[in-house]
Enzyme design. Structure first.
Site, PDB file in Angstrom:
ATOM      1  N   GLN A  47     -12.235   8.681  13.465  1.00 35.11           N
ATOM      2  CA  GLN A  47     -11.474   7.437  13.326  1.00 35.11           C
ATOM      3  C   GLN A  47     -11.773   6.515  14.501  1.00 35.11           C
ATOM      4  OE1 GLN A  47      -9.762   4.734  12.688  1.00 35.11           O
ATOM      5  NE2 GLN A  47      -7.740   5.503  12.149  1.00 35.11           N
ATOM      6  N   SER A  63      10.995   0.559   9.037  1.00 31.97           N
ATOM      7  CA  SER A  63      10.778  -0.088   7.743  1.00 31.97           C
ATOM      8  C   SER A  63      10.626   0.955   6.638  1.00 31.97           C
ATOM      9  CB  SER A  63       9.535  -0.980   7.802  1.00 31.97           C
ATOM     10  OG  SER A  63       9.203  -1.501   6.533  1.00 31.97           O
ATOM     11  N   GLN A  71       2.525   0.912   0.634  1.00 30.19           N
ATOM     12  CA  GLN A  71       1.090   1.019   0.344  1.00 30.19           C
ATOM     13  C   GLN A  71       0.613   2.440   0.592  1.00 30.19           C
ATOM     14  OE1 GLN A  71      -1.411  -1.541   2.681  1.00 30.19           O
ATOM     15  NE2 GLN A  71      -3.305  -0.793   1.750  1.00 30.19           N
ATOM     16  N   GLY A  88      -5.246   4.534   6.642  1.00 27.38           N
ATOM     17  CA  GLY A  88      -3.797   4.630   6.622  1.00 27.38           C
ATOM     18  C   GLY A  88      -3.214   5.601   7.626  1.00 27.38           C
ATOM     19  N   GLU A  89      -3.965   5.920   8.698  1.00 22.47           N
ATOM     20  CA  GLU A  89      -3.436   6.872   9.680  1.00 22.47           C
ATOM     21  C   GLU A  89      -2.140   6.358  10.313  1.00 22.47           C
ATOM     22  OE1 GLU A  89      -4.622   9.129  13.858  1.00 22.47           O
ATOM     23  OE2 GLU A  89      -6.223   8.379  12.556  1.00 22.47           O
ATOM     24  N   ARG A  90      -2.063   5.049  10.531  1.00 25.43           N
ATOM     25  CA  ARG A  90      -0.857   4.481  11.143  1.00 25.43           C
ATOM     26  C   ARG A  90       0.359   4.699  10.236  1.00 25.43           C
ATOM     27  NH1 ARG A  90       1.250  -0.779  10.920  1.00 25.43           N
ATOM     28  NH2 ARG A  90       2.583  -1.328  12.703  1.00 25.43           N
ATOM     29  N   ARG A  91       0.181   4.512   8.904  1.00 29.62           N
ATOM     30  CA  ARG A  91       1.268   4.755   7.961  1.00 29.62           C
ATOM     31  C   ARG A  91       1.657   6.231   7.931  1.00 29.62           C
ATOM     32  NH1 ARG A  91      -1.850   2.512   3.255  1.00 29.62           N
ATOM     33  NH2 ARG A  91      -3.347   1.928   4.861  1.00 29.62           N
ATOM     34  N   GLU A 122     -12.689  -0.130   7.359  1.00 29.98           N
ATOM     35  CA  GLU A 122     -11.238  -0.278   7.278  1.00 29.98           C
ATOM     36  C   GLU A 122     -10.676  -0.720   8.622  1.00 29.98           C
ATOM     37  OE1 GLU A 122      -7.002   0.909   7.450  1.00 29.98           O
ATOM     38  OE2 GLU A 122      -8.621   1.844   8.581  1.00 29.98           O
ATOM     39  N   ARG A 126      -8.554  -4.654   9.787  1.00 30.82           N
ATOM     40  CA  ARG A 126      -7.186  -4.743  10.280  1.00 30.82           C
ATOM     41  C   ARG A 126      -6.916  -6.103  10.906  1.00 30.82           C
ATOM     42  NH1 ARG A 126      -7.622  -0.630  14.430  1.00 30.82           N
ATOM     43  NH2 ARG A 126      -5.888  -1.798  15.330  1.00 30.82           N
TER      44      ARG A 126
END
Length: 292
Positions: A47, A63, A71, A88-91, A122, A126
């Site tokens: 990553q 949130s 998403q 989507g690692e942050r999610r 990806e 961002r």
């Protein structure tokens, strides 16, 4: 000063459109959507993003507690009970902070090369990247995935000159790169500094930060640094060390705009630049304090 940058491209699919159809057109056109347990998901070891803002993660977690994961993330299946994150690692991290045990995820097939390329692209897409992070990701995409600058420009829907400007940041002195990364100057300022003569770049960087110069002001100073001068300045003439020390001491009292000019007879003069009457008053105040 806090600088914002705009998104770079048209979406991940645009990067991977090829005549041979070797890459997926849309990163979300996954095979199927599943609800996966967080403990069965691991980050991509390659990553590009290595730092995650803790405050921003907490905000996203709050949130998610209220609205859920809107998403889905995208993953590749490794084994029956292990999936690696494509995007989507942050999610995924925020979902863990929010106390979730599972997360919606698109599961798709991708070989190691495609996985790496998709992760890099990806990252470029961002919205919160600074210009240096974009530049580094673009360079990695070129170096590690064999993408040329021309091809990269067409795939992200930007002019080749725009991509070139990002990549040019990587040739600037480390101090300038750090100033961009920390938001002290914008990419426009960095571009102006890059166009300045080499000997004038560090001085221009200091002026941009200390005086809050606009991009236009920085560009004007960069032009002046490249203009032929009737008399040599301290930066482009080899003077004794005592001359350099004198300029440094004067700069502490007055400003960064100090120059020494010598004539053919061995004499010369010290030139002190100033930007306003207020700056003159500040210099006078310093001199009066020294004379007490």
């Amino acid at each position: 000063m806090n600088m914002k940058n705009k998104g770079l491209g048209r979406g991940l699919g645009a990067i991977f459109e090829t005549e041979g159809g070797n890459f997926p057109v849309d990163i979300n056109s996954a095979n199927h959507l599943e609800e996966l347990e967080l403990r069965h998901i691991i980050p991509n070891p390659k990553q590009p993003r290595t730092i995650f803002d803790e405050d921003a993660l907490e905000e996203l977690a709050d949130s998610i507690k209220t609205l859920g994961v809107i998403q889905p993330i995208t993953v590749r299946k490794e084994t029956d009970e292990q999936y690696i994150i494509i995007s989507g690692e942050r999610r995924w991290r925020a979902a863990g902070l929010a106390g979730l045990s599972s997360i919606p995820a698109y599961v798709r097939e991708a070989d190691d090369q495609t996985l790496h390329e998709m992760s890099l692209v990806e990252n470029i897409q961002r919205q919160d990247l600074n210009a240096m992070e974009i530049a580094i990701s673009l360079q990695r995409l070129m170096d590690e995935c064999g993408v040329t600058q021309d091809t990269l420009a067409s795939r992200v829907g930007k002019k080749r000159s725009t991509v070139a400007n990002y990549l040019r940041l990587l040739t600037l002195p480390p101090e300038v790169q750090l100033a961009v990364k920390e938001g002290q100057i914008s990419m426009g300022h960095a571009k102006a500094i890059a166009s300045a003569s080499e000997h004038a770049r560090m001085g221009l960087l200091k002026k941009c930060i200390r005086k809050g110069l606009s991009v236009r002001q920085a560009e004007e100073l960069a032009k002046k640094s490249n203009a032929p001068q009737a008399s040599p300045t301290i930066e482009d003439t080899e003077f004794p060390d005592s001359y350099t020390r004198l300029v440094e001491h004067c700069a502490r009292l007055f400003s960064e705009d100090i120059a020494i000019r010598k004539d053919k007879n061995g004499g010369g003069k010290i030139v002190i630049g100033f930007s306003s009457d207020e700056e003159i008053e500040r210099c006078l105040s310093k001199l009066e304090q020294l004379s007490k």
